[in-house]
Design a protein around this motif. Structure first.
Motif, PDB file in Angstrom:
ATOM      1  N   UNK A   1     -40.075  57.996   6.549  1.00 50.46           N
ATOM      2  CA  UNK A   1     -41.067  57.160   5.944  1.00 50.46           C
ATOM      3  C   UNK A   1     -42.228  56.761   6.643  1.00 50.46           C
ATOM      4  N   UNK A   2     -41.872  56.188   7.998  1.00 50.51           N
ATOM      5  CA  UNK A   2     -42.829  55.428   9.054  1.00 50.51           C
ATOM      6  C   UNK A   2     -43.209  56.412   9.989  1.00 50.51           C
ATOM      7  N   UNK A   3     -42.608  57.429  10.182  1.00 49.20           N
ATOM      8  CA  UNK A   3     -42.977  58.281  11.392  1.00 49.20           C
ATOM      9  C   UNK A   3     -42.055  59.755  11.061  1.00 49.20           C
ATOM     10  N   UNK A   4     -42.807  60.655  11.659  1.00 50.78           N
ATOM     11  CA  UNK A   4     -42.046  61.969  11.525  1.00 50.78           C
ATOM     12  C   UNK A   4     -40.812  62.294  12.278  1.00 50.78           C
ATOM     13  N   UNK A   5     -40.943  61.689  13.577  1.00 50.03           N
ATOM     14  CA  UNK A   5     -39.823  61.619  14.639  1.00 50.03           C
ATOM     15  C   UNK A   5     -39.854  60.379  15.398  1.00 50.03           C
ATOM     16  N   UNK A   6     -38.866  60.283  16.151  1.00 43.00           N
ATOM     17  CA  UNK A   6     -38.742  59.057  17.300  1.00 43.00           C
ATOM     18  C   UNK A   6     -39.635  59.433  18.371  1.00 43.00           C
ATOM     19  N   UNK A   7     -40.270  58.356  18.909  1.00 44.33           N
ATOM     20  CA  UNK A   7     -41.236  58.686  19.933  1.00 44.33           C
ATOM     21  C   UNK A   7     -40.574  59.081  21.100  1.00 44.33           C
ATOM     22  N   UNK A   8     -41.391  59.869  22.041  1.00 48.46           N
ATOM     23  CA  UNK A   8     -40.813  60.498  23.184  1.00 48.46           C
ATOM     24  C   UNK A   8     -40.227  59.584  24.140  1.00 48.46           C
ATOM     25  N   UNK A   9     -41.019  58.487  24.320  1.00 47.48           N
ATOM     26  CA  UNK A   9     -40.322  57.621  25.357  1.00 47.48           C
ATOM     27  C   UNK A   9     -38.969  56.933  25.069  1.00 47.48           C
ATOM     28  N   UNK A  10     -38.649  56.725  23.845  1.00 43.55           N
ATOM     29  CA  UNK A  10     -37.405  56.129  23.479  1.00 43.55           C
ATOM     30  C   UNK A  10     -36.458  57.269  23.537  1.00 43.55           C
ATOM     31  N   UNK A  11     -36.800  58.297  23.109  1.00 46.67           N
ATOM     32  CA  UNK A  11     -35.848  59.728  23.063  1.00 46.67           C
ATOM     33  C   UNK A  11     -35.391  60.003  24.840  1.00 46.67           C
ATOM     34  N   UNK A  12     -36.341  59.714  25.516  1.00 46.21           N
ATOM     35  CA  UNK A  12     -36.315  59.899  27.011  1.00 46.21           C
ATOM     36  C   UNK A  12     -35.205  58.697  27.390  1.00 46.21           C
ATOM     37  N   UNK A  13     -35.328  57.765  26.851  1.00 43.99           N
ATOM     38  CA  UNK A  13     -34.133  56.710  27.371  1.00 43.99           C
ATOM     39  C   UNK A  13     -32.835  56.940  27.033  1.00 43.99           C
TER      40      UNK A  13
END
Length: 166
Positions: free
Chosen positions: A13-25
């Motif tokens: 709903x608010x974004x299509x995917x999780x942000x790359x910096x969060x995924x990298x963590x």
């Protein structure tokens, strides 16, 4: 022990995917804590598959499929500290006293819902952390999440990560 703390991902709903910096963590974290409002099961599946350990709860925007897989409140002993995770804690005014009374015996309570980062300590010593939201900043200048470490029975290096507004 390295922690990644997030909440209110609200996908898609608010974004299509999780942000790359969060995924990298995620691979850097020993434990990922998520304080609810996932919205879709795909995000839960993603974090479960990429995390060494996931501690999560459902939020008010999470439907039956997520509620069937996640509790309303989760507890974990991490590095000698007693953590609780919950989505909602009510109004900001009186939050510390209210949470200390509701969750006696905890060292830290991670919560979400407001999308507003929060880091305070109740008179009892209970520390309250809200990571904000990595996808929906609402009235905040940034989208956010937290990282921290637990060492020698203490929470250390709590860092609020700011993601640029979209």
């Amino acid at each position: 022990m390295r922690l990644l703390i997030t909440s209110d991902t609200h996908l898609p709903k608010r974004a299509k995917e999780l942000p790359a910096p969060l995924l990298a963590e995620i691979p850097r974290a020993d434990v990922v804590l998520h304080a609810g409002d996932w919205v879709d099961t795909a995000t839960l599946d993603l974090l479960e598959s990429r995390s060494r350990r996931l501690v999560g709860v459902h939020g008010n925007n999470d439907g039956p499929a997520l509620r069937a897989r996640l509790p309303e409140v989760a507890y974990a002993d991490l590095g000698g500290l007693r953590f609780g995770v919950v989505h909602e804690t009510g109004a900001a005014q009186g939050r510390e006293a209210r949470c200390a009374a509701r969750f006696p015996g905890l060292d830290l309570l991670v919560f979400g819902h407001s999308h507003i980062p929060w880091d305070t300590t109740a008179a009892t010593g209970l520390r309250l952390l809200n990571p904000g939201s990595p996808t929906d900043r609402r009235r905040q200048p940034y989208r956010t999440y937290l990282t921290a470490t637990v060492a020698d029975g203490r929470l250390r290096d709590v860092e609020l990560h700011r993601l640029p507004p979209r």
